[in-house]
Write a protein that holds these residues in place. Structure first.
Motif, short mmCIF file in Angstrom:
data_model
loop_
_atom_site.label_atom_id
_atom_site.label_comp_id
_atom_site.label_asym_id
_atom_site.label_seq_id
_atom_site.Cartn_x
_atom_site.Cartn_y
_atom_site.Cartn_z
N THR A 282 -1.95 11.14 0.61
CA THR A 282 -0.75 10.31 0.81
C THR A 282 0.45 10.91 0.07
O THR A 282 1.58 10.82 0.55
N GLY B 271 0.83 -1.20 0.00
CA GLY B 271 0.00 0.00 0.00
C GLY B 271 0.86 1.25 0.00
O GLY B 271 1.76 1.40 -0.81
N ASP B 272 0.58 2.13 0.94
CA ASP B 272 1.34 3.37 1.08
C ASP B 272 2.14 3.30 2.38
O ASP B 272 1.59 2.98 3.43
N THR C 218 -2.89 3.11 -1.45
CA THR C 218 -3.22 2.39 -0.22
C THR C 218 -4.48 1.53 -0.43
O THR C 218 -5.21 1.70 -1.41
#
Lengths: 243, 243
Positions: free
Chosen positions: B114, A81-82, A111
């Motif tokens: 993000t 994901g992130d 994410t």
């Protein structure tokens, strides 16, 4: 200055990575991560050295990364994901206090919230929040408070870590709390193994979600009061004044 | 079945796109989007037809995409960040009700939350929420309620659309609301032009943020009660029981 990339590899494998992430890994001498994530990318970066530590050994993993960097090697720490969403980026900064000669570069990725949303349709179009149901590092009372506030504020809610062996009834408990403010008919969705083999998605009501068993590879979405099902997809409108 | 890809191109330009997004654009006959985003990718996809509609013409843009797809052409609708986060994915499903022979594939990307977090450090490591301060489609009372609930629940908060010409004092109003539950010393961050020319980030306190002017290209981060500044970076710990 030594250099460590902290890289989010996205939900699945190679083609969900960004160009910048691929460049960082290609630029690295050593790639470090949790065993499962290293296995996801290993085949695409031959000639690199790979190092892994098991789950719950996150601090050790960070120390390992800084020690390799101090040898003058370029290091990538990978996360699924992130790296900045329940990922290693924060811990790397904390452990990094003891390694002032090493610089971090965080490389964002897709994410599970947005990766899973894309599979379900468009559940996150309006204000939303992410809540992890894991109480390993957070008291359950705090999680409970967040669930109640999020439900009251009519956020779309995305739940990470909805279940584990020890926490098999946490999703049920969460749904019961949410139903203090949300109708049992609220449109919800679950996605597991996002962008990997065995990807699986389902749209269902909050009442049905309460009685559904999910595993730790599942991301859960609870719609807001406007979220609807459209031809099997979970869709939240942009606003409250019509399209 | 006709096909439209709804593609998040990430915060910046080409190298922040995922491989899957690049593949979709390469696979398309026509690429449609808001003028600014089309300009970001145009040079990388020569030989494609590009179509644009201005801001506030989102429904027209969706209809255009479906009409092109009905001619049998493969279409990509592009959005900055992630198409499913305040993006076009939801509206495409809604408009798509009238085009049952066209299938949508949503391709996730790195959203400003993000992407901006990676620039600031690691602010989103724990539970967080996204709130848009735009009241174009959402009543301000609803936004206010969400700000208060998010502050009370101690979420890290990421604000999208914090300002515009008409809404120059909305960030100030939001900060005043948040300070009903959060200390003025709460660690915050702002990032503008994420991953583009002129990228700019700053870590500051909530009290300072209140008196800061930001533009519409800025993403704002408000830390939770545990968020700290570490060597100029904004870092939220993983939990509440120490590292």
């Amino acid at each position: 200055m030594n250099k460590i990339y902290v890289v989010g590899i996205g939900p699945g494998a190679y083609d969900q990575m960004t160009g910048r992430a691929i460049r960082a890994l290609n630029d690295s001498d050593v790639i470090i991560g949790y065993t499962v994530y290293v296995d996801l990318v290993k085949d695409y970066f031959s000639g690199k050295e790979f190092m892994t530590t098991p789950m719950k050994k996150e601090v050790d993993r960070c120390v390992l990364a800084f020690e390799e960097a101090e040898k003058g090697r370029t290091v990538s720490m990978i996360c699924s994901g992130d790296a900045g969403v329940y990922g290693m980026a924060g811990l790397m900064y904390e452990v990094g206090k003891d390694y002032p000669d090493t610089e971090l570069e965080i490389i964002p990725g897709v994410t599970a919230a947005t990766g899973g949303a894309a599979v379900l349709g468009a559940p996150l179009i309006h204000d939303f929040c992410l809540i992890s149901l894991s109480d390993l590092l957070t008291p359950w009372e705090k999680i409970e408070k967040r669930l109640l506030c999020a439900a009251e504020a009519d956020f779309v809610i995305c739940l990470y870590n909805p279940s584990s062996k020890k926490r098999h009834d946490y999703l049920q408990k969460a749904c019961d709390l949410l139903m203090k403010y949300r109708m049992p008919e609220t449109v919800c969705g679950i996605v597991s193994h996002i962008a990997r083999e065995g990807e699986c998605a389902k749209v269902l009501t909050l009442g049905e979600l309460r009685d559904t068993n999910v595993d730790m590879f599942t991301t859960v979405f609870i719609g807001n009061s406007q979220t609807k099902e459209l031809n099997g997809k979970m869709v939240t409108p942009r606003g409250y004044r019509g399209v």
